[in-house]
Design an enzyme around this catalytic site. Structure first.
Site, PDB file in Angstrom:
ATOM      1  N   GLU A 205       0.809  -1.224   0.000  1.00  7.66           N
ATOM      2  CA  GLU A 205       0.000   0.000   0.000  1.00  7.66           C
ATOM      3  C   GLU A 205       0.843   1.276   0.000  1.00  7.66           C
ATOM      4  O   GLU A 205       0.539   2.212  -0.720  1.00  7.66           O
ATOM      5  CB  GLU A 205      -0.956   0.003   1.192  1.00  7.66           C
ATOM      6  CG  GLU A 205      -2.015  -1.091   1.090  1.00  7.66           C
ATOM      7  CD  GLU A 205      -3.049  -0.999   2.197  1.00  7.66           C
ATOM      8  OE1 GLU A 205      -3.680   0.052   2.362  1.00  7.66           O
ATOM      9  OE2 GLU A 205      -3.232  -2.007   2.919  1.00  7.66           O
ATOM     10  N   HIS A 221       7.726 -26.992   2.819  1.00  8.70           N
ATOM     11  CA  HIS A 221       7.020 -28.072   2.125  1.00  8.70           C
ATOM     12  C   HIS A 221       6.565 -27.654   0.736  1.00  8.70           C
ATOM     13  O   HIS A 221       5.834 -28.403   0.090  1.00  8.70           O
ATOM     14  CB  HIS A 221       5.835 -28.541   2.973  1.00  8.70           C
ATOM     15  CG  HIS A 221       6.275 -29.077   4.314  1.00  8.70           C
ATOM     16  ND1 HIS A 221       6.641 -30.398   4.516  1.00  8.70           N
ATOM     17  CD2 HIS A 221       6.482 -28.452   5.495  1.00  8.70           C
ATOM     18  CE1 HIS A 221       7.011 -30.565   5.778  1.00  8.70           C
ATOM     19  NE2 HIS A 221       6.931 -29.389   6.400  1.00  8.70           N
ATOM     20  N   LYS A 314     -13.558  -0.239  -3.930  1.00 10.00           N
ATOM     21  CA  LYS A 314     -14.655  -0.007  -2.974  1.00 10.00           C
ATOM     22  C   LYS A 314     -15.801   0.733  -3.654  1.00 10.00           C
ATOM     23  O   LYS A 314     -16.967   0.401  -3.460  1.00 10.00           O
ATOM     24  CB  LYS A 314     -14.155   0.773  -1.750  1.00 10.00           C
ATOM     25  CG  LYS A 314     -13.277  -0.072  -0.834  1.00 10.00           C
ATOM     26  CD  LYS A 314     -12.889   0.659   0.446  1.00 10.00           C
ATOM     27  CE  LYS A 314     -11.973  -0.217   1.279  1.00 10.00           C
ATOM     28  NZ  LYS A 314     -11.603   0.334   2.559  1.00 10.00           N
TER      29      LYS A 314
HETATM   30  O1  PA5 Z   1      -5.071   0.292   4.538  1.00 10.36           O
HETATM   31  C1  PA5 Z   1      -6.191   0.436   4.075  1.00 10.36           C
HETATM   32  O2  PA5 Z   1      -6.674   1.543   3.807  1.00 10.36           O
HETATM   33  C2  PA5 Z   1      -7.064  -0.785   3.827  1.00 10.36           C
HETATM   34  O3  PA5 Z   1      -6.332  -1.959   3.932  1.00 10.36           O
HETATM   35  C3  PA5 Z   1      -8.254  -0.785   4.810  1.00 10.36           C
HETATM   36  O4  PA5 Z   1      -7.798  -0.976   6.118  1.00 10.36           O
HETATM   37  C4  PA5 Z   1      -9.256  -1.866   4.430  1.00 10.36           C
HETATM   38  O5  PA5 Z   1      -9.747  -1.612   3.140  1.00 10.36           O
HETATM   39  C5  PA5 Z   1     -10.426  -1.948   5.399  1.00 10.36           C
HETATM   40  O6  PA5 Z   1     -10.970  -0.696   5.680  1.00 10.36           O
HETATM   41  P1  PA5 Z   1     -11.235  -0.304   7.205  1.00 10.36           P
HETATM   42  O7  PA5 Z   1      -9.910  -0.407   7.873  1.00 10.36           O
HETATM   43  O8  PA5 Z   1     -11.762   1.089   7.162  1.00 10.36           O
HETATM   44  O9  PA5 Z   1     -12.227  -1.303   7.709  1.00 10.36           O
END
Ligand code: PA5
Length: 320
Positions: A205, A221, A314
């Site tokens: 990310e 394995h 999303k």
């Molecule tokens: O880092 C991020 O933005 C994502 O991995 C979110 O954590 C994920 O999409 C889930 O959203 P939330 O943390 O708001 O539940």
């Protein structure tokens, strides 16, 4: 706030104010920790710590829509979602209510807080306005308190990390330079697997870097046969995570992994968390990985805070 400042101030998130609801663990038949991505990892880390501490009931993490069928009478469910609007976690929440299970929430607001309040359920609130993965410390510290860890343990962890910042940043810069241009292969022992997985997600990310994680002993394995591919194996930088409290055979396997990679001409980075408790060592590894991911983002010229593809998915799902 800039990503680097958030990583540097991570330790401050570990000092929650009072009023956190407690989960009566001894009264439950088992515990389910729900959450996705930057919120889901909170449950994965907490699960490992709770079980290592000797909690004798099943603890499962759910990163999907449906709760497993065995999650019924006597189970407790924790829903962690920073935004409070993640559809999988909201589905878990609704399913838990349908099954008549007690639910606790960790969130900054959104639909999850609204629903929880409507049903009179306990909520641990975290500050708003951050990206979920940069609020890990807020969510994690609240969840640990819910699970019976003490404020002192968290405070000690926070003070420890505070003092480590210069060293962590220096080491992280070194590692980021090493990772530049390669795909990180993150190999972990069971106790370090959640931290390695957090690294994977942060590299994805923040640094926009594909990365891959695998866990011992399972990786012995299958994964290691991939190293035979002389064309592909050099595209990776190998990192090996381990903890002194891991099973002795896994520690032996970690050494063997290092040896085998060296024989193939690779020099894996071996990472062991610093600190006298598993909690501190895990936090140290996580903070190090966070540093690496934002510094690597800088080397590639990416903005660690920007995640357009996640947002796009999303949005598209919302209209589907
Ligand atoms: O880092 C991020 O933005 C994502 O991995 C979110 O954590 C994920 O999409 C889930 O959203 P939330 O943390 O708001 O539940």
């Amino acid at each position: 706030m800039k990503a680097e400042k958030l990583v540097e101030g991570f330790w401050q998130q570990l000092l929650p104010e009072g009023g956190i609801p407690r989960i009566p663990l001894s009264e439950l038949k088992g515990l389910v920790l729900c959450g996705m991505g930057g919120s889901g990892i909170v449950g994965s880390v907490a699960r490992t710590l709770l079980l290592k501490r000797g909690y004798e009931k099943p603890v499962v993490t759910v990163k999907d829509y449906d709760l497993p069928p065995f999650v019924k009478d006597g189970y407790g469910v924790v829903c962690v979602s920073y935004s409070g609007n993640t559809e999988e976690t909201l589905h878990n929440f609704r399913q838990a209510l349908e099954r008549g299970l007690p639910v606790w929430c960790v969130t900054s607001g959104g639909k999850l807080e609204k629903l929880a309040r409507e049903h009179g359920l306990p909520v641990a609130l975290v500050p708003k306005g951050l990206q979920p993965r940069f609020a890990f410390g807020y969510m994690f510290s609240r969840l640990l308190l819910m699970l019976g860890f003490t404020e002192k343990e968290l405070k000690d962890g926070a003070e420890f990390l505070r003092a480590e910042q210069d060293g962590l940043k220096k080491l992280a810069l070194n590692l980021a330079e090493r990772l530049y241009g390669f795909v990180p292969a993150l190999y972990a022992t069971p106790l370090t697997a959640p931290a390695a997985h957090r690294w994977k997600a942060q590299l994805n990310e923040n640094a926009k870097t594909p990365s891959h994680d695998a866990v011992l002993p399972e990786l012995h394995h299958n994964e290691l046969m991939g190293w035979s591919n002389f064309l592909l194996r050099d595209k990776f930088v190998y990192l090996l995570f381990k903890d002194p409290e891991d099973h002795e055979r896994n520690l032996l396997r970690a050494e063997l992994t290092e040896e085998l990679l060296k024989e193939l001409g690779h020099n894996p980075v071996v990472l062991e968390g610093k600190g006298e408790t598993l909690l501190k060592r895990t936090l140290w590894l996580i903070n190090l990985g966070d540093w690496v991911s934002v510094l690597l983002a800088g080397l590639y010229g990416y903005d660690p805070l920007s995640i357009p593809l996640i947002k796009q998915v999303k949005e598209r799902l919302e209209h589907a």
